[in-house]
Design a protein around this motif. Structure first.
Motif, short mmCIF file in Angstrom:
data_model
loop_
_atom_site.label_atom_id
_atom_site.label_comp_id
_atom_site.label_asym_id
_atom_site.label_seq_id
_atom_site.Cartn_x
_atom_site.Cartn_y
_atom_site.Cartn_z
N PHE A 235 -2.47 -40.90 48.90
CA PHE A 235 -3.79 -40.39 49.52
C PHE A 235 -4.44 -39.29 48.45
O PHE A 235 -3.41 -38.35 48.14
N GLU A 236 -5.37 -39.74 47.67
CA GLU A 236 -5.79 -39.08 46.73
C GLU A 236 -4.85 -38.68 45.53
O GLU A 236 -4.83 -37.45 45.29
N GLY A 237 -4.09 -39.55 45.18
CA GLY A 237 -3.10 -39.40 44.25
C GLY A 237 -1.82 -38.84 44.49
O GLY A 237 -0.80 -38.71 43.91
N VAL A 238 -1.61 -38.43 45.81
CA VAL A 238 -0.39 -37.85 46.38
C VAL A 238 0.25 -39.05 47.08
O VAL A 238 -0.18 -39.60 48.08
N GLU A 239 1.68 -39.07 46.82
CA GLU A 239 2.45 -40.13 47.61
C GLU A 239 2.69 -39.58 49.05
O GLU A 239 2.76 -38.42 49.55
N ILE A 240 2.47 -40.66 50.07
CA ILE A 240 2.85 -40.39 51.66
C ILE A 240 4.16 -40.46 51.73
O ILE A 240 4.98 -41.78 51.14
N GLY A 241 5.01 -39.84 52.35
CA GLY A 241 6.63 -40.20 52.47
C GLY A 241 7.15 -40.29 51.13
O GLY A 241 6.89 -39.46 50.20
N ASN A 242 7.90 -41.60 51.05
CA ASN A 242 8.68 -41.77 49.75
C ASN A 242 7.73 -42.41 48.64
O ASN A 242 8.20 -43.14 47.76
N GLY A 243 6.39 -42.78 49.43
CA GLY A 243 5.42 -43.67 48.34
C GLY A 243 5.80 -45.26 48.58
O GLY A 243 5.41 -45.92 47.69
N GLN A 244 6.57 -45.49 49.70
CA GLN A 244 6.59 -46.88 50.12
C GLN A 244 6.47 -46.86 51.38
O GLN A 244 6.46 -46.08 52.30
N ALA A 245 6.61 -48.32 51.92
CA ALA A 245 6.67 -48.51 53.19
C ALA A 245 7.58 -47.82 54.19
O ALA A 245 8.85 -47.81 53.79
N GLY A 246 7.14 -47.11 54.95
CA GLY A 246 8.30 -46.34 55.61
C GLY A 246 8.80 -46.97 56.83
O GLY A 246 8.56 -48.31 57.27
N PRO A 247 10.12 -46.53 57.44
CA PRO A 247 10.88 -47.50 58.37
C PRO A 247 9.93 -47.65 59.78
O PRO A 247 10.23 -48.99 60.21
N LEU A 248 9.11 -46.98 60.05
CA LEU A 248 8.49 -47.30 61.27
C LEU A 248 7.45 -48.29 61.14
O LEU A 248 7.16 -49.26 61.77
N THR A 249 6.74 -48.17 59.80
CA THR A 249 5.95 -49.45 59.48
C THR A 249 6.39 -50.59 59.39
O THR A 249 5.93 -51.45 59.87
N THR A 250 7.56 -50.72 58.76
CA THR A 250 8.24 -51.86 58.51
C THR A 250 8.77 -52.30 59.81
O THR A 250 8.81 -53.64 60.04
N ARG A 251 9.20 -51.48 60.85
CA ARG A 251 9.64 -51.98 62.10
C ARG A 251 8.51 -52.68 62.79
O ARG A 251 8.58 -53.54 63.52
N LEU A 252 7.35 -52.02 62.79
CA LEU A 252 6.05 -52.37 63.41
C LEU A 252 5.59 -53.76 62.81
O LEU A 252 5.36 -54.80 63.50
N LEU A 253 5.72 -53.97 61.47
CA LEU A 253 5.56 -55.27 60.77
C LEU A 253 6.29 -56.12 61.15
O LEU A 253 5.87 -57.52 61.62
N ASP A 254 7.75 -55.89 61.43
CA ASP A 254 8.52 -56.94 61.65
C ASP A 254 8.51 -57.52 63.14
O ASP A 254 8.43 -58.43 63.46
N GLU A 255 8.20 -56.68 63.97
CA GLU A 255 7.93 -56.85 65.50
C GLU A 255 6.79 -57.67 65.68
O GLU A 255 6.57 -58.48 66.55
N TRP A 256 5.68 -57.31 64.96
CA TRP A 256 4.49 -58.23 65.00
C TRP A 256 4.94 -59.68 64.44
O TRP A 256 4.57 -60.52 65.09
N SER A 257 5.45 -59.62 63.30
CA SER A 257 5.97 -60.83 63.02
C SER A 257 6.87 -61.92 63.91
O SER A 257 6.57 -62.89 64.08
#
Length: 185
Positions: free
Chosen positions: A148-170
Protein backbone atom coordinates in the motif's frame (compact mmCIF):
# COMPACT_ATOMS: atom_id res chain seq x y z
CA UNK A 1 -27.96 0.67 -23.22
CA UNK A 2 -24.49 -0.23 -24.35
CA UNK A 3 -22.73 -3.48 -23.59
CA UNK A 4 -19.10 -4.22 -24.32
CA UNK A 5 -17.34 -7.52 -23.94
CA UNK A 6 -13.66 -7.84 -23.23
CA UNK A 7 -11.78 -11.10 -22.80
CA UNK A 8 -10.46 -11.73 -19.30
CA UNK A 9 -6.68 -11.70 -19.23
CA UNK A 10 -5.75 -14.81 -17.25
CA UNK A 11 -2.11 -13.77 -17.59
CA UNK A 12 -2.77 -10.39 -15.94
CA UNK A 13 -4.80 -11.88 -13.13
CA UNK A 14 -2.29 -14.70 -12.67
CA UNK A 15 0.35 -12.06 -11.97
CA UNK A 16 -1.95 -10.43 -9.43
CA UNK A 17 -2.46 -13.76 -7.65
CA UNK A 18 1.29 -14.37 -7.61
CA UNK A 19 2.59 -10.86 -6.84
CA UNK A 20 -0.46 -9.31 -5.20
CA UNK A 21 -2.01 -5.90 -5.59
CA UNK A 22 -0.09 -2.72 -4.90
CA UNK A 23 -2.78 -0.22 -3.88
CA UNK A 24 -2.60 3.56 -3.66
CA UNK A 25 -5.12 6.30 -2.92
CA UNK A 26 -5.19 8.81 -5.80
CA UNK A 27 -6.58 12.34 -5.81
CA UNK A 28 -9.81 10.95 -7.28
CA UNK A 29 -12.46 10.42 -4.61
CA UNK A 30 -15.11 7.76 -4.52
CA UNK A 31 -18.40 9.03 -5.88
CA UNK A 32 -20.60 10.15 -2.97
CA UNK A 33 -23.52 7.82 -2.28
CA UNK A 34 -25.84 10.84 -2.58
CA UNK A 35 -24.64 11.23 -6.19
CA UNK A 36 -24.62 7.58 -7.21
CA UNK A 37 -25.49 4.70 -4.90
CA UNK A 38 -22.59 2.26 -4.58
CA UNK A 39 -25.20 -0.52 -4.80
CA UNK A 40 -25.64 0.28 -8.49
CA UNK A 41 -23.28 -1.89 -10.47
CA UNK A 42 -22.01 0.72 -12.86
CA UNK A 43 -18.56 2.07 -13.37
CA UNK A 44 -17.55 5.31 -14.94
CA UNK A 45 -14.59 4.05 -16.88
CA UNK A 46 -13.20 7.60 -17.10
CA UNK A 47 -13.33 7.99 -13.32
CA UNK A 48 -11.54 4.67 -12.76
CA UNK A 49 -9.13 5.24 -15.64
CA UNK A 50 -8.01 8.53 -14.09
CA UNK A 51 -7.79 7.01 -10.61
CA UNK A 52 -5.70 4.04 -11.76
CA UNK A 53 -3.48 6.24 -13.89
CA UNK A 54 -2.74 8.56 -10.95
CA UNK A 55 -2.09 5.61 -8.62
CA UNK A 56 0.32 4.01 -11.12
CA UNK A 57 2.12 7.32 -11.67
CA UNK A 58 2.62 7.75 -7.92
CA UNK A 59 3.68 4.13 -7.31
CA UNK A 60 4.81 2.03 -10.25
CA UNK A 61 2.20 -0.61 -11.04
CA UNK A 62 -0.22 0.46 -8.30
CA UNK A 63 -3.98 0.14 -8.63
CA UNK A 64 -6.30 2.78 -7.19
CA UNK A 65 -8.32 2.22 -4.04
CA UNK A 66 -10.68 5.14 -3.66
CA UNK A 67 -11.42 7.01 -0.45
CA UNK A 68 -14.76 8.47 0.54
CA UNK A 69 -15.32 12.00 1.85
CA UNK A 70 -14.35 10.93 5.40
CA UNK A 71 -11.10 9.34 4.22
CA UNK A 72 -12.34 5.76 4.51
CA UNK A 73 -11.11 3.37 1.84
CA UNK A 74 -13.84 1.97 -0.36
CA UNK A 75 -12.93 -0.38 -3.23
CA UNK A 76 -10.76 -0.85 -6.30
CA UNK A 77 -11.89 -0.98 -9.91
CA UNK A 78 -11.45 -4.76 -9.70
CA UNK A 79 -13.22 -5.51 -6.45
CA UNK A 80 -13.89 -5.16 -2.75
CA UNK A 81 -11.22 -4.54 -0.13
CA UNK A 82 -10.72 -6.62 3.03
CA UNK A 83 -8.08 -6.25 5.77
CA UNK A 84 -7.01 -8.86 8.30
CA UNK A 85 -5.87 -7.90 11.80
CA UNK A 86 -5.60 -10.22 14.75
CA UNK A 87 -7.38 -13.08 12.99
CA UNK A 88 -10.51 -11.14 12.07
CA UNK A 89 -11.50 -9.67 8.74
CA UNK A 90 -12.85 -6.17 8.14
CA UNK A 91 -14.43 -4.74 5.01
CA UNK A 92 -16.05 -1.34 4.39
CA UNK A 93 -19.78 -1.13 5.16
CA UNK A 94 -22.06 -2.28 2.35
CA UNK A 95 -23.54 1.20 1.96
CA UNK A 96 -20.07 2.54 1.04
CA UNK A 97 -19.20 -0.01 -1.66
CA UNK A 98 -20.72 -2.20 -4.32
CA UNK A 99 -22.19 -5.02 -2.23
CA UNK A 100 -21.16 -7.57 -4.83
CA UNK A 101 -21.84 -11.28 -4.98
CA UNK A 102 -18.17 -12.18 -4.45
CA UNK A 103 -18.01 -9.94 -1.39
CA UNK A 104 -21.13 -11.56 0.03
CA UNK A 105 -19.83 -15.05 -0.83
CA UNK A 106 -16.48 -14.33 0.87
CA UNK A 107 -18.18 -13.04 4.03
CA UNK A 108 -20.30 -16.19 4.25
CA UNK A 109 -17.34 -18.42 3.45
CA UNK A 110 -15.17 -16.82 6.15
CA UNK A 111 -17.89 -17.04 8.77
CA UNK A 112 -18.57 -20.69 7.87
CA UNK A 113 -14.95 -21.61 8.70
CA UNK A 114 -14.94 -19.59 11.93
CA UNK A 115 -13.31 -16.38 10.72
CA UNK A 116 -15.19 -13.33 12.01
CA UNK A 117 -15.99 -10.58 9.50
CA UNK A 118 -16.87 -7.03 10.52
CA UNK A 119 -18.24 -4.30 8.28
CA UNK A 120 -16.56 -1.10 9.42
CA UNK A 121 -14.65 1.78 7.84
CA UNK A 122 -11.06 1.08 6.80
CA UNK A 123 -8.65 4.00 6.82
CA UNK A 124 -5.19 4.09 5.23
CA UNK A 125 -3.54 3.64 8.67
CA UNK A 126 -5.60 0.44 9.14
CA UNK A 127 -4.34 -0.99 5.88
CA UNK A 128 -0.75 -0.07 6.74
CA UNK A 129 -1.04 -1.84 10.13
CA UNK A 130 -2.89 -4.88 8.77
CA UNK A 131 -1.46 -8.37 9.08
CA UNK A 132 -2.67 -9.01 5.54
CA UNK A 133 -5.20 -7.71 3.05
CA UNK A 134 -6.99 -8.93 -0.05
CA UNK A 135 -9.45 -7.97 -2.79
CA UNK A 136 -12.39 -10.07 -3.95
CA UNK A 137 -14.30 -10.08 -7.22
CA UNK A 138 -15.93 -12.51 -9.62
CA UNK A 139 -12.87 -12.46 -11.89
CA UNK A 140 -10.09 -12.87 -9.31
CA UNK A 141 -12.05 -14.52 -6.46
CA UNK A 142 -9.49 -13.69 -3.72
CA UNK A 143 -6.16 -11.98 -4.47
CA UNK A 144 -3.69 -10.60 -1.95
CA UNK A 145 -2.82 -6.96 -1.38
CA UNK A 146 0.94 -6.99 -0.80
CA UNK A 147 1.71 -3.25 -0.82
CA UNK A 148 0.00 0.00 0.00
CA UNK A 149 1.61 3.19 -1.26
CA UNK A 150 5.03 1.57 -1.42
CA UNK A 151 4.85 -0.11 2.01
CA UNK A 152 4.60 -3.89 2.30
CA UNK A 153 1.49 -5.28 3.96
CA UNK A 154 2.42 -8.05 6.39
CA UNK A 155 5.37 -9.88 4.89
CA UNK A 156 4.65 -8.62 1.37
CA UNK A 157 3.06 -11.91 0.27
CA UNK A 158 -0.33 -13.55 0.45
CA UNK A 159 -1.03 -14.09 4.14
CA UNK A 160 -2.19 -17.36 5.69
CA UNK A 161 -5.80 -16.24 6.07
CA UNK A 162 -5.95 -14.99 2.48
CA UNK A 163 -4.53 -18.32 1.30
CA UNK A 164 -6.95 -20.26 3.50
CA UNK A 165 -9.93 -18.36 2.10
CA UNK A 166 -8.78 -18.85 -1.50
CA UNK A 167 -8.26 -22.58 -0.83
CA UNK A 168 -11.74 -22.85 0.69
CA UNK A 169 -13.27 -20.94 -2.26
CA UNK A 170 -11.46 -23.35 -4.61
CA UNK A 171 -12.73 -26.37 -2.67
CA UNK A 172 -16.30 -25.13 -2.88
CA UNK A 173 -16.22 -24.53 -6.63
CA UNK A 174 -14.24 -27.69 -7.35
CA UNK A 175 -11.21 -26.14 -9.06
CA UNK A 176 -7.90 -24.77 -7.80
CA UNK A 177 -8.27 -21.09 -8.62
CA UNK A 178 -4.62 -20.30 -7.91
CA UNK A 179 -3.44 -23.15 -10.17
CA UNK A 180 -5.71 -21.96 -12.98
CA UNK A 181 -4.21 -18.46 -12.84
CA UNK A 182 -0.64 -19.74 -12.50
CA UNK A 183 -1.09 -22.07 -15.46
CA UNK A 184 -2.07 -19.07 -17.60
CA UNK A 185 1.19 -17.23 -16.92
Amino acid sequence: LAVTLTPISARRYGAIHHEGFHLAVPDVAALPAATLSPAVKTRSRLHWYLADRLAAEAYSGAVAVLADGAGGLTETNLGNLFVVSGGSVRTPPADHVLPGLSRRFLIGLAESVGIPVVEAPIFPKDLLKADEAFVTSSVICVAPVTKFEGVEIGNGQAGPLTTRLLDEWSRRVGVSIAEQFLAAQ
